[in-house]
Design an enzyme around this catalytic site. Structure first.
Site, PDB file in Angstrom:
ATOM      1  N   GLU A  52     -53.548   5.750  20.546  1.00  0.00           N
ATOM      2  CA  GLU A  52     -53.031   7.066  20.172  1.00  0.00           C
ATOM      3  C   GLU A  52     -52.778   7.067  18.684  1.00  0.00           C
ATOM      4  OE1 GLU A  52     -49.756  10.466  21.401  1.00  0.00           O
ATOM      5  OE2 GLU A  52     -49.506   8.448  22.197  1.00  0.00           O
ATOM      6  N   CYS A 250     -49.340  11.681  24.055  1.00  0.00           N
ATOM      7  CA  CYS A 250     -48.861  13.059  23.880  1.00  0.00           C
ATOM      8  C   CYS A 250     -49.667  13.842  22.865  1.00  0.00           C
ATOM      9  CB  CYS A 250     -47.385  13.040  23.485  1.00  0.00           C
ATOM     10  SG  CYS A 250     -46.291  12.381  24.768  1.00  0.00           S
ATOM     11  N   ASN A 381     -52.112  14.313  30.163  1.00  0.00           N
ATOM     12  CA  ASN A 381     -51.545  13.024  29.768  1.00  0.00           C
ATOM     13  C   ASN A 381     -50.406  12.605  30.692  1.00  0.00           C
ATOM     14  OD1 ASN A 381     -50.656  10.754  28.187  1.00  0.00           O
ATOM     15  ND2 ASN A 381     -49.084  12.090  27.347  1.00  0.00           N
ATOM     16  N   GLU A 382     -49.221  13.193  30.508  1.00  0.00           N
ATOM     17  CA  GLU A 382     -48.110  12.859  31.404  1.00  0.00           C
ATOM     18  C   GLU A 382     -47.345  14.126  31.786  1.00  0.00           C
ATOM     19  OE1 GLU A 382     -45.815   9.886  29.327  1.00  0.00           O
ATOM     20  OE2 GLU A 382     -44.846  11.360  28.029  1.00  0.00           O
TER      21      GLU A 382
END
Length: 660
Positions: A52, A250, A381-382
């Site tokens: 990331e 994120c 993603n989450e």
């Protein structure tokens, strides 16, 4: 420093209370190694890499560009640039000045118009990414686009100067003709300097336009011009990763939907890629970095190419139409979701399509005729909640209708338990999801206690991707977290549980990956770097020992018929590598004293020689640093005695035993 009492207690218990070694006596344990097949395969994707762009991981890090804001595209176009007086270092606009011209019909919309109107030597400087690092004996390619508008400017003089104003290297470029032209020059610094800056002056008077002022080391990974930083890629290569997850994290989501990561804007010519503010530029109050942007020089083509170089499966993660739920929680309406779904379908075509497809043709034109053979894609993603499940259904249906063999990664949210986690798993099970991504950032104590986390997972349900995890020495999102031996040891113990449950857990990756020593936002991180060099943390070496020794088939190792998942402070897993003809045993000892183990092989024939790899350190708070990596594997050779493996396991250590 504020101390998290829970984690402090965990550290004390690790070094004192949890352990039963009494009066300095060495404990001895008798283990059974059963070579009978468990019919459980270790997937090639078992241990991989999570990337990331946080902590200056891309621009200023892996992407080897040394000029910040090279095309004046930041919201404040002069970010990274100064116009100093060479004597006072204060702005001296009497000698000339710079203005920004904007053409909004282009993605690279800005360029600098520079007016030089007397002989006081107008100066333009770029500070780089916390400085520009130079290595003696290496060469650096400078390039810039320039249009000679008017006047008699005949040369552009460029220098790399240190913090004291000393010129380290300089070169002059003759300007010829009109119209936009690209100019090139080469610096050959005579000394190594960690922090320099680029200084530009002009011979003559007049007006010029400049854009894409760029500086790259020639010695990049595989020697690619405008490529990746060699020492950082080498550390990734040495992990022998099974997959490379990209671009996050994120950053996939963005603070807003407009700021989400859009892969189509990261392919094609690098100079035409639209810059974007980085989500992490003001993500944490303790490390505000307003100068943190994304040039996308490391875009999706470069990502697929890197995965291929590493021998890793590409694992792209795409926006599902939900901005970060910790920020704006902006949500695209279901009736407006189609473009997001199409992005996923088009990415698969870009990676795998032939030259006759729209996006496959673009890949071919970028220099990669063969498909990248992408097998995985992540949806979101989450994210969590019913909104995510509703959107996941649409993506899954569309992707599998066109590409039934693609494996889809779904998510269970940002936490390893709780209401969101339970809801996500319940719904994804109903939908027969293929692989569910779990994230956990927690204390070392949590990792030790959860080595048996997957022992009772449903063997017929979705597989697990442990997509982001790291032990936090102080607390989650605490700037004082350290990559110390305590965190690495607890992760190693936890990883034996991942490996023991390889029929459920098929993918794992530590996070985050990189951190610039002067530009980080989050700790801890796997690899630290500055402008000149990098070092591997103890956590990195734990990852490397597991990934380099993952084997092909799971076998059983036990004590009194039970798996070792913390009883007597021992953790263990064992595999057979049918390709190399090896049996590999990993044992973690969290006792403060050496422990002796005698391993009795059953239903397996072993060579007499045992290779023993040891990773340990005297203190749980010990760390590696730029000066020295004191915590790194050491290899020894032993012999079997009476057909049994008798070894001492040092206090607080991970050992790997390899037997032909």
């Amino acid at each position: 420093m504020k101390i998290n009492t829970k984690i402090f207690t965990a550290a004390i218990s690790l070094s004192v209370a949890l352990f039963s070694a009494q009066n300095g006596n060495v404990q001895k344990h008798f283990l059974d190694l059963d070579g009978t097949s468990t019919n459980i395969k270790i997937q090639s994707t078992m241990y991989g890499i999570f990337f990331e762009d946080i902590n200056f991981a891309a621009d200023g890090g892996l992407y080897a560009e040394l000029i910040k804001n090279r095309s004046f595209e930041f919201d404040e176009p002069l970010t990274g640039w100064k116009q100093p007086n060479t004597k006072t270092l204060s702005p001296n606009l009497d000698s000339g000045f710079l203005t920004i011209i904007t053409d909004r019909s282009k993605t690279n919309k800005n360029y600098a118009r520079i007016t030089v109107w007397n002989d006081k030597n107008y100066v333009l400087e770029n500070e780089g990414f916390r400085g520009i690092g130079l290595h003696q004996g290496e060469k650096y390619d400078l390039s810039f686009n320039l249009e000679n508008v008017s006047g008699n400017i005949s040369a552009i003089n460029t220098s790399l100067i240190d913090e004291n104003g000393t010129v380290i290297s300089s070169v002059s470029t003759i300007i010829k003709g009109g119209g936009w032209q690209k100019y090139n020059a080469v610096f050959a610094p005579a000394k190594t300097v960690e922090k320099t800056k680029l200084q530009i002056t002009f011979t003559g008077k007049g007006i010029v336009n400049m854009d894409m002022i760029s500086l790259f080391p020639q010695d990049t990974w595989k020697g690619r011009k405008g490529g990746l930083r060699k020492d950082l890629v080498q550390k990734l290569y040495d992990l022998q990763p099974g997959f490379l997850r990209f671009p996050g994290g994120c950053i996939v989501e963005g603070r807003t939907l407009a700021e989400r990561y859009q892969w189509k804007k990261t392919v094609g010519k690098t100079e035409d890629r639209e810059n974007l503010i980085n989500k992490w530029n003001n993500g944490f109050s303790h490390r505000l970095t307003p100068d943190y942007w994304q040039s996308f020089g490391l875009g999706f083509f470069e990502y697929f190419q890197l995965a291929e170089d590493l021998g890793a499966e590409p694992l792209p993660i795409l926006s599902c139409g939900m901005a970060c739920q910790f920020n704006t929680a902006e949500l695209v309406k279901m009736e407006d979701l189609d473009p997001y779904v199409q992005d996923a379908l088009d990415l698969i075509e870009f990676a795998n399509g032939d030259a006759h497809t729209k996006w496959g043709k673009i890949r071919v034109e970028m220099g990669h005729p063969k498909p990248f053979n992408m097998k995985f894609i992540g949806v979101g993603n989450e994210q969590w909640g019913a909104d995510y499940i509703e959107r996941y259904k649409v993506f899954e249906k569309a992707i599998h209708a066109k590409y039934p063999d693609i494996k889809i990664i779904s998510g269970s949210g940002p936490s390893p338990d709780g209401e969101f986690f339970d809801y996500g798993w319940k719904e994804l099970k109903k939908l027969k999801a293929q692989i569910v991504d779990e994230h956990y950032y927690n204390s070392p104590e949590w990792f030790l206690k959860n080595a048996g986390r997957y022992d009772n997972y449903d063997r017929s349900g979705p597989k697990v991707f442990a997509g982001e995890y790291a032990a936090q020495s102080v607390g989650v999102v605490k700037p004082d977290n350290k990559n110390n031996w305590l965190t690495a040891l607890s992760e190693a113990a936890f990883m034996t549980g991942l490996e023991r449950n390889a029929d459920v857990v098929t993918m794992t990756s530590y996070a985050p990956l990189f951190a610039h020593a002067d530009g980080w936002q989050w700790t801890p991180d796997l690899i630290w770097f500055n402008n000149l060099k990098s070092y591997a943390t103890p956590n990195y070496y734990v990852q490397k020992l597991f990934s380099n020794n993952k084997g092909t088939d799971l076998i059983k190792i036990s004590e009194n018929g039970k798996p070792l998942k913390g009883e007597n402070n021992l953790y263990a897993s064992a595999v057979r590598d049918n390709k190399k003809g090896e049996t590999i045993i990993k044992i973690v000892n969290t006792n403060p004293l050496e422990t002796l183990v005698e391993i009795n092989p059953k239903n397996i024939k072993l060579n007499n020689d045992v290779t023993k790899i040891i990773l340990t350190s005297p203190g749980l708070s010990d760390e590696n640093n730029f000066q020295t990596e004191t915590i790194k594997p050491i290899e020894e050779t032993h012999s079997l005695k009476n057909g049994k493996i008798s070894v001492g396991i040092p206090a607080n250590s991970l050992i790997v035993l390899k037997i032909k």
